[in-house]
Design an enzyme around this catalytic site. Sequence first.
Site, PDB file in Angstrom:
ATOM      1  N   TYR A   1      91.393  33.242  35.428  1.00 33.36           N
ATOM      2  CA  TYR A   1      90.506  32.410  34.837  1.00 33.36           C
ATOM      3  C   TYR A   1      91.516  31.606  34.548  1.00 33.36           C
ATOM      4  O   TYR A   1      92.183  30.548  33.724  1.00 33.36           O
ATOM      5  CB  TYR A   1      90.138  32.926  33.289  1.00 33.36           C
ATOM      6  CG  TYR A   1      90.285  31.829  32.284  1.00 33.36           C
ATOM      7  CD1 TYR A   1      88.230  31.699  32.828  1.00 33.36           C
ATOM      8  CD2 TYR A   1      90.304  31.615  31.625  1.00 33.36           C
ATOM      9  CE1 TYR A   1      88.057  30.957  31.984  1.00 33.36           C
ATOM     10  CE2 TYR A   1      89.977  30.288  30.894  1.00 33.36           C
ATOM     11  CZ  TYR A   1      88.914  29.993  30.837  1.00 33.36           C
ATOM     12  OH  TYR A   1      87.627  29.321  30.071  1.00 33.36           O
TER      13      TYR A   1
ATOM     14  N   LYS B   1      87.402  45.732  41.915  1.00 29.97           N
ATOM     15  CA  LYS B   1      87.400  45.624  43.437  1.00 29.97           C
ATOM     16  C   LYS B   1      89.091  46.487  43.871  1.00 29.97           C
ATOM     17  O   LYS B   1      89.592  45.562  44.348  1.00 29.97           O
ATOM     18  CB  LYS B   1      87.637  44.278  43.730  1.00 29.97           C
ATOM     19  CG  LYS B   1      87.313  43.793  45.500  1.00 29.97           C
ATOM     20  CD  LYS B   1      85.811  44.327  45.719  1.00 29.97           C
ATOM     21  CE  LYS B   1      85.753  44.565  47.502  1.00 29.97           C
ATOM     22  NZ  LYS B   1      85.305  45.014  48.241  1.00 29.97           N
TER      23      LYS B   1
ATOM     24  N   ASP C   1      81.488  45.322  44.587  1.00 26.90           N
ATOM     25  CA  ASP C   1      80.447  44.905  46.285  1.00 26.90           C
ATOM     26  C   ASP C   1      79.054  45.002  46.336  1.00 26.90           C
ATOM     27  O   ASP C   1      78.043  44.575  46.038  1.00 26.90           O
ATOM     28  CB  ASP C   1      81.136  44.476  47.577  1.00 26.90           C
ATOM     29  CG  ASP C   1      81.836  46.071  47.784  1.00 26.90           C
ATOM     30  OD1 ASP C   1      83.007  46.110  48.593  1.00 26.90           O
ATOM     31  OD2 ASP C   1      81.866  47.060  47.393  1.00 26.90           O
TER      32      ASP C   1
ATOM     33  N   ASP D   1      81.913  36.883  36.173  1.00 31.24           N
ATOM     34  CA  ASP D   1      81.082  34.987  36.696  1.00 31.24           C
ATOM     35  C   ASP D   1      80.037  35.763  37.630  1.00 31.24           C
ATOM     36  O   ASP D   1      79.097  34.725  37.212  1.00 31.24           O
ATOM     37  CB  ASP D   1      81.853  34.452  37.151  1.00 31.24           C
ATOM     38  CG  ASP D   1      82.365  32.711  36.844  1.00 31.24           C
ATOM     39  OD1 ASP D   1      80.877  32.655  36.240  1.00 31.24           O
ATOM     40  OD2 ASP D   1      82.591  32.378  37.414  1.00 31.24           O
TER      41      ASP D   1
END
Length: 414
Positions: free
Chosen positions: A160, A227, A281, A305
């Site tokens: 961001y 992640k 994921d 997001d």
Amino acid sequence: MATPKTLTPPKEGERIEARGGRLAVPDTPIIPYIEGDGTGPDIWRATVRVLDAAVRKAYGSKRRIVWFEVFAGEKAHARFGTWLPEETLQAFEHYVVGIKGPLTTPVGGGFRSLNVSLRQQLDLYACVRPVRYFEGVPSPVCHPEQVDVVVFRENTEDIYVGYECASGSPEAKRLIEFVGREFKWKIREDAGVGLKPMSPFGTKRLVRKAIRFAIDHGRRSVTLVHKGNIMKYTEGAFAQWGYEVAREEFAAETIPWADVEKHHRGVVPPGKILIQDYIADVTFQHVLTRPRSFDVIATGNLNGDYLSDAIAAQVGGIGMAPGGNISDVHAVFEATHGTAPKYANQDKVNPGSLILSGVMMLEHLGWREAAGLVIRGMEATFRKKIVTYDLARLMEGAREARTSEFASAVVDNM
Ligand code: NAP
């Protein structure tokens, strides 16, 4: 507040104050609002009617919101020659809590986006997106009623911040050269490059907010989504710092998954909030296949997001998804969709996103009775299959309503 040139503050009502980390909300709080561009005025008119009716029904003449229009976007440009008057930012700062409709992002340079300006100026570090199902709303999944998730997305770090250099630019070349020399990182000469900062400070305050929310609202779990199997020192560290906050500050209220497995045979002890983590994921698979596993989610900017829209898609899509940007003091609630300009002034689009953002705002003020009435009104309206065009086209036997008719139905059904 500096004497405003573009604004006339209301003569009645009082300012909300933040004292010792808590809001002191008067019975007639002044709330600044931006109606927004395109379909913004349509959905704003519907929203204000619904919110006012709920407050009146819940508290009679004891409480009332004093709305204070402030300007941004096309209306500000037409009136004052600027897309974002300084006074608008000052009003949101001064009055502590505000709400906004969607704004056009003008094409071309030199424009400071209101969202970015507000987030930076007021340090609105948590983007909060609750996603729940209303019976009767068409959904692409078999069991949308199992979705009841609140996503806390970090708003100030990760991609961001936008530390990026364009392919072929002198900045990119210098950065590539630097990391090649200092860290022996081989990056293709023609690459565009970006930095992904994530800090313990930024992560911990976000996770702290998510855990507090879970405690205050009787939630079952907080899931840290990351992640970290690939990006160990940013995403992986996010999970590690999240567990640290839980252990160091909320040991009495929470329990990490590892302890549940080791000491409680996989069953969360009563009264404890489970702190768990999931790789991003697999989270996208599990929110579809076993949504009940998720309750409150805390995650970084990019994951949040994607994830909040993906979850919202299961319960009616962006016309229905509310949001709020929140700091330790300030809060700005907003429709999460854009201005949908092709439908502007047609009294046509779904005001659900902005109405539900208003519900978040009422809850934030501690006006839970009024918030509950709006939810009740919406539930009953959907059960009667009174919906705007976006949902009507997906529903059998729907009664298609205009934006204003939908609002009337919600008020009637409270
Ligand atoms: P958009 O305004 O969100 O509209 C895309 C499509 O989503 C619409 O054509 C419509 O689909 C559906 N939709 C959006 N709002 C809806 C509502 N209230 N009820 C029912 N359906 C709704 O996205 P966009 O066309 O890409 O962006 C338009 C402008 O909005 C741009 O200037 C963009 O920068 C700005 N924007 C602002 C914000 C913000 O202020 N927070 C956020 C995103 C975009 P159908 O035509 O299929 O019915």
